[in-house]
Design a protein around this motif. Structure first.
Motif, PDB file in Angstrom:
ATOM      1  N   HIS A  19       0.836  -1.205   0.000  1.00 19.11           N
ATOM      2  CA  HIS A  19       0.000   0.000   0.000  1.00 19.11           C
ATOM      3  C   HIS A  19       0.869   1.252   0.000  1.00 19.11           C
ATOM      4  O   HIS A  19       0.978   1.945  -0.987  1.00 19.11           O
ATOM      5  N   CYS A  38      -1.004  -5.373   7.965  1.00 20.18           N
ATOM      6  CA  CYS A  38      -0.115  -4.219   8.122  1.00 20.18           C
ATOM      7  C   CYS A  38      -0.663  -3.302   9.207  1.00 20.18           C
ATOM      8  O   CYS A  38      -1.871  -3.034   9.262  1.00 20.18           O
ATOM      9  N   HIS A  54      -2.652   0.740   7.694  1.00 19.37           N
ATOM     10  CA  HIS A  54      -4.046   0.886   7.245  1.00 19.37           C
ATOM     11  C   HIS A  54      -4.764  -0.457   7.188  1.00 19.37           C
ATOM     12  O   HIS A  54      -5.812  -0.591   6.589  1.00 19.37           O
TER      13      HIS A  54
HETATM   14  S1  FES Z   1       1.061   1.009   4.464  1.00 17.76           S
HETATM   15 FE1  FES Z   1       0.359  -0.972   4.880  1.00 17.76          FE
HETATM   16  S2  FES Z   1      -1.778  -0.816   4.847  1.00 17.76           S
HETATM   17 FE2  FES Z   1      -1.091   1.169   4.405  1.00 17.76          FE
END
Ligand code: FES
Ligand SMILES: [Fe+2]
Length: 399
Positions: free
Chosen positions: A88, A106, A109
């Motif tokens: 992401h 993660c 987000h």
């Molecule tokens: S950086 Fe991993 S979900 Fe946004």
């Protein structure tokens, strides 16, 4: 031998270019960047041993391979390697050295990934629909992964050839030891050293330094007969095997003799053999235990060395204690030999860094037996091929 003045000191040795190394190869920042691009980003490198990922969803992170990586054993039993970076917006996914995770979410987000690297959920995905960013476009980056005899390797280059071709017959001396009975890692430690990565790699090929251990601690006991039984076998690809030599523990005096019943498959309890794999890994045994080191460059002047000790998976508790003791007495962080080796690598690095030494000499010739420097010459011949520069005069581009 007379001492030398400045001019004679700085003049390249009157030797073939294959038989010395310019100090620049250990410290020049531009060469260091080139090594990362031309060697480390393209070579097969050891990641971990099978036994470190025994169960499905076990993972092991590798933090020092230019990009953070994670190796995961899938539900299908296969080990895959991924960039340990969220697709992401780049957050690091796994922060532990090892563990077990069916999926990984993660922290930033909360995108979630499975053991295939697929993105399996994104909170509130509807706003992605306008521009058709589907979950299947959001998987992790996979890195080539393969194994031989339980040793798992990765390669950052998507166009890399096969591991089988890369290794050739380099692991043949360890085949029986690694495959006849299940083997497992029982020891792991790291050392960050103030030396160029090649200076540690060299220490496992430079057998002339054995006298250091003999003189400092009366260890590594070698006799003239066993010394000359050692032979270096030069494999294609820059890999080397040193074998044929046995250690005379009986005469050492302060170290207990080793029982043949504790020898690992294919070895005697006195076997002393090693296989350095180009560019940065060495397998080594002292008959009853095995060691694997992996050296990772951090800066031109600092390196991370990871040490693993291996024994038999089905060891009794008593056998394992013997193996741990025999591993640690030579190779543990407080052992007879390892601190001396680390100190020596750092001392050489300091000498070159000071500008006080212009060249390293690797010209001993003994028909590839005993304390011949042929192993180091073989390493630097391969290094020169990958770099397109010779180690004795790296300023000149040769290919
Ligand atoms: S950086 Fe991993 S979900 Fe946004
Ligand atoms: Fe040593």
């Amino acid at each position: 031998m007379p001492s030398r003045n400045r001019e004679t000191w700085e003049r390249p040795p009157d030797l073939p270019g294959t038989h010395f190394v310019d100090a620049m190869a250990y410290s020049d920042p531009e060469l260091f960047e080139e090594e990362k691009q031309r060697i480390l980003a393209r070579a097969w490198r050891f990641g971990c041993h099978d036994s470190e990922l025994p169960d499905p969803f076990d993972f092991r992170t590798i933090d020092h391979a230019e990009v953070p990586l994670v190796m995961i054993r899938g539900e299908d039993g296969k080990v895959r390697t991924f960039y340990n970076v969220c697709s992401h917006r780049g957050a690091k996914l796994f922060n532990d050295l090892s563990g077990n995770a069916r999926t990984k979410t993660c922290f930033f987000h909360h995108w979630t990934f499975d053991w295939r690297g697929d993105c399996v959920s994104r909170p509130r995905p509807q706003p992605y629909e306008a521009l058709h960013l589907e979950a299947e476009d959001c998987g992790l980056k996979e890195v080539a992964t393969d194994s031989q005899y339980g040793l798992i390797f990765f390669n950052l280059d998507d166009d890399a050839g096969s591991l089988t071709n890369y290794l050739g017959d380099a692991l043949s001396a360890f085949e029986q030891t690694l495959t006849e009975e299940p083997v497992e890692v029982f020891h792991y430690h790291q050392a960050e050293i103030q030396a160029n990565w090649k200076q540690w790699v060299e220490s496992n090929m430079d057998h002339y330094h054995e006298w250091m251990h003999v003189m400092l601690r009366r260890t590594n006991v070698i006799t003239e007969e066993t010394l000359f039984h050692r032979k270096a076998e030069l494999h294609s690809g820059g890999h080397i095997t040193f074998r044929g030599m046995e250690i005379d523990y009986e005469h050492e005096g302060t170290i207990a003799p080793r029982e043949q019943s504790k020898a690992m498959p294919g070895l005697t309890a006195e076997t002393f053999q090693a296989t350095p794999l180009f560019p940065n890994t060495v397998l080594m045994t002292r008959g009853t235990v095995m060691r694997i080191d992996t050296t990772t460059p951090l800066t031109p002047d600092t390196s991370l060395v990871e040490f693993r000790g291996l024994g038999l998976k089905d060891d009794t508790e008593e056998d394992r204690m013997v193996r741990i003791r025999q591993h640690n007495e030579f190779w543990g962080p407080m052992s007879h030999n390892l601190p001396e080796d680390l100190f020596a690598a750092e001392q050489c690095a300091a000498g070159y860094r000071s500008g006080g030494a212009a060249y390293g000499i690797i010209c001993r010739e003994e028909n590839l037996s005993a304390q011949d420097d042929g192993g180091m010459r073989h390493f630097y011949a391969e290094w020169s091929k990958w770099m397109g520069r010779s180690a004795s005069d790296p300023k000149i581009i040769t290919a």
